[in-house]
Design a protein around this motif. Sequence first.
Motif, PDB file in Angstrom:
ATOM      1  N   ILE A   1      25.569  50.200  42.395  1.00  0.00           N
ATOM      2  CA  ILE A   1      26.523  49.371  43.131  1.00  0.00           C
ATOM      3  C   ILE A   1      26.964  48.200  42.261  1.00  0.00           C
ATOM      4  CG2 ILE A   1      26.767  47.775  45.086  1.00  0.00           C
ATOM      5  CD1 ILE A   1      24.971  49.727  46.669  1.00  0.00           C
ATOM      6  N   TYR A   2      25.993  47.601  41.588  1.00  0.00           N
ATOM      7  CA  TYR A   2      26.326  46.477  40.715  1.00  0.00           C
ATOM      8  C   TYR A   2      27.285  46.936  39.608  1.00  0.00           C
ATOM      9  CZ  TYR A   2      25.993  42.787  37.281  1.00  0.00           C
ATOM     10  OH  TYR A   2      26.309  41.805  36.389  1.00  0.00           O
ATOM     11  N   PHE A   3      26.913  48.024  38.963  1.00  0.00           N
ATOM     12  CA  PHE A   3      27.708  48.510  37.828  1.00  0.00           C
ATOM     13  C   PHE A   3      29.154  48.795  38.230  1.00  0.00           C
ATOM     14  CE2 PHE A   3      29.249  52.161  35.254  1.00  0.00           C
ATOM     15  CZ  PHE A   3      29.289  51.540  34.019  1.00  0.00           C
ATOM     16  N   PHE A   4      29.342  49.500  39.331  1.00  0.00           N
ATOM     17  CA  PHE A   4      30.705  49.917  39.679  1.00  0.00           C
ATOM     18  C   PHE A   4      31.532  48.827  40.351  1.00  0.00           C
ATOM     19  CE2 PHE A   4      29.004  54.162  38.950  1.00  0.00           C
ATOM     20  CZ  PHE A   4      30.019  54.663  38.156  1.00  0.00           C
ATOM     21  N   ASN A   5      30.864  47.788  40.845  1.00  0.00           N
ATOM     22  CA  ASN A   5      31.627  46.745  41.524  1.00  0.00           C
ATOM     23  C   ASN A   5      31.735  45.438  40.759  1.00  0.00           C
ATOM     24  OD1 ASN A   5      32.404  47.912  44.197  1.00  0.00           O
ATOM     25  ND2 ASN A   5      30.202  48.320  44.199  1.00  0.00           N
ATOM     26  N   PHE A   6      30.798  45.212  39.839  1.00  0.00           N
ATOM     27  CA  PHE A   6      30.788  43.890  39.211  1.00  0.00           C
ATOM     28  C   PHE A   6      30.877  43.896  37.695  1.00  0.00           C
ATOM     29  CE2 PHE A   6      28.698  43.446  43.342  1.00  0.00           C
ATOM     30  CZ  PHE A   6      29.513  42.482  43.898  1.00  0.00           C
ATOM     31  N   THR A   7      30.962  45.065  37.070  1.00  0.00           N
ATOM     32  CA  THR A   7      31.130  45.039  35.620  1.00  0.00           C
ATOM     33  C   THR A   7      32.484  45.635  35.259  1.00  0.00           C
ATOM     34  OG1 THR A   7      30.255  47.243  35.147  1.00  0.00           O
ATOM     35  CG2 THR A   7      28.644  45.459  35.345  1.00  0.00           C
ATOM     36  N   MET A   8      33.034  45.165  34.150  1.00  0.00           N
ATOM     37  CA  MET A   8      34.333  45.660  33.705  1.00  0.00           C
ATOM     38  C   MET A   8      34.269  47.153  33.400  1.00  0.00           C
ATOM     39  SD  MET A   8      36.992  43.893  33.610  1.00  0.00           S
ATOM     40  CE  MET A   8      38.132  43.926  32.261  1.00  0.00           C
ATOM     41  N   THR A   9      33.192  47.558  32.739  1.00  0.00           N
ATOM     42  CA  THR A   9      33.086  48.970  32.381  1.00  0.00           C
ATOM     43  C   THR A   9      33.032  49.839  33.629  1.00  0.00           C
ATOM     44  OG1 THR A   9      31.822  48.242  30.475  1.00  0.00           O
ATOM     45  CG2 THR A   9      31.811  50.591  30.948  1.00  0.00           C
TER      46      THR A   9
END
Lengths: 238, 300
Positions: free
Chosen positions: B162-170
């Motif tokens: 969830i963090y990766f897909f919502n809060f990182t540019m990549t």
Amino acid sequence: MLLSVENLSVSYGKIRALQGINFNIDEGEIVSIIGANGAGKSTTLRAISRMVPVEPGTKMIYQDQDLLTYTADKVVSRLGISHVPEGRRLFGNLTVMENLQLATFARKDRDKIQADLKRVFEIFPRLDERREQKSGTLSGGEQQMLAIGRAFMSGRKIMLLDEPSMGLAPLLMLNVFEALKEINREDATTILLVEQNARLALQFARRGYVLESGNLVLEGSSNELLENPEVKKAYLGG
Amino acid sequence: MSSGGSFTDLLQFIFMGLQRGSIYAMVAMGFNMIYNSTGIINLAQGEFVVLGGLMMVSLTMSANISLPLAFVITVFFVTIVGILMERFTINPVKPPTVMRLIIITVAVSILLKGSAMCFWGKESHYMKHFSGTEPFEIMGATILPQTLWIFGILIIIVAAFIYFFNFTMTGKSMRACSINRDAARLAGINDRKMVMLSFALSAGIGAIAGIIVTPIIQMDYSRGALLGIKGFGAAVVGGLGNSIGAVVAGLLVGILEALGGGYISSHYMDAFALLILLIVLFIRPSGIFGSREASRLKEF
Ligand SMILES: Nc1ncnc2c1ncn2[C@@H]1O[C@H](COP(=O)(O)OP(=O)(O)OP(=O)(O)O)[C@@H](O)[C@H]1O
Ligand SMILES: [Mg+2]
């Protein structure tokens, strides 16, 4: 010369959409290509942004570099050629802010991003008020502004605009074109515009080309074209 | 354990279902990641799980490497396998039609399975549980420490996801590619790199699933297909491409399977997952949480 295109040909299967066209653009210019439905306007822009493959024999030189050695994403991130496509192609599930940020993904000059973002909101205050809104829920005009804003963020040596007037009310249309003029003037952005709305395009650009069934049949200053009897008859309603 | 209708039994089946379901959920997340970036189902997904499990066995049981280090090495190794798969078998395909790519993933799965058999043989491999086999008791039902590890790691992965897909540019760029690949390229996003990344991540998740489940199921080279099918079932039930849906559906499939196995017949346990898949496909082809996005599968 910023961009020179020689003998550009594109085919979709058996359909030959562009039959070897030649044109060029100088730095800082606003140039328009006008033409009817299916003339090949969008295809021309897609060829420059490397979204469609071109036929052998095509030459495209951008700032002394061979454009054909770049892939679509590198055309944007390395060369600063940004394309505002037909139908805008926003990321509907993402917010206005996220759409703008994504366009900066591959930018090397990260320190300039904040200033550019500020500039986009200055040019389009309506986007500023809607930063956190999902882009899919924006009105047509706002979506067009966001599409232009996104192009601005991704690199803006030259902007390729595909019928920005499409589906906009006259007043909003003028707004958008005013903003584009400002971007051209203040932000040193060269503009290549394709339009069906010939009158609008020729009033906006300094010079233009006329595209007919994949061939460039006329070119000249906008004033010349506006006065040209054939152009008048075919594109300006008599 | 007596097979009465007692609450304890029910709880026991649910624990078991959650444990199996966690693994399906992770496999399903792997499917989704690649589906979102390429529109294909990677039929070698189960093989990543097997590789993760078997490699972990070798590192911890034969090479005596400590658990955390072996975990990192294994995930790293399988991730590399995923990247190589994309670079050498998916990336060069032109034009990359869905059907072609899927057939390639079948070929890769056969290749990986064959290699695993050559390297690890046909037998099942035993691996020590992470923290012993002394079960905890909760209201009469028992739960293995390994099962808690599995839940815990699933939760961590979901949170990271969830963090990766919502809060990182990549992560957002990957989403952008799956929403509209052309638009992503126009925004200067390297779509091919995102495809590679999706293979890397889904291989990594697969490896983790294999690592944590091996102490319980004892891994062998041929397990990939069934794990893959059940994970695929979870992905479809959750709505292809919808990863939170996949997690919920994975757990659901696991629980229904365990209940079916417990109350109806344990012989047919593996068939229940497929039965659920068929029923859902029949009633709601886009999955329980799916939207019209899943209709992209019509490209077949
Ligand atoms: N993806 C495609 N596949 C096949 N043919 C295509 C494709 N895209 C465009 N064409 C064809 O190529 C020709 C030029 O299309 P293009 O979209 O460039 O025209 P256009 O001038 O932009 O028209 P419009 O004003 O309607 O947008 C048309 O005949 C069109 O049917
Ligand atoms: Mg067009």
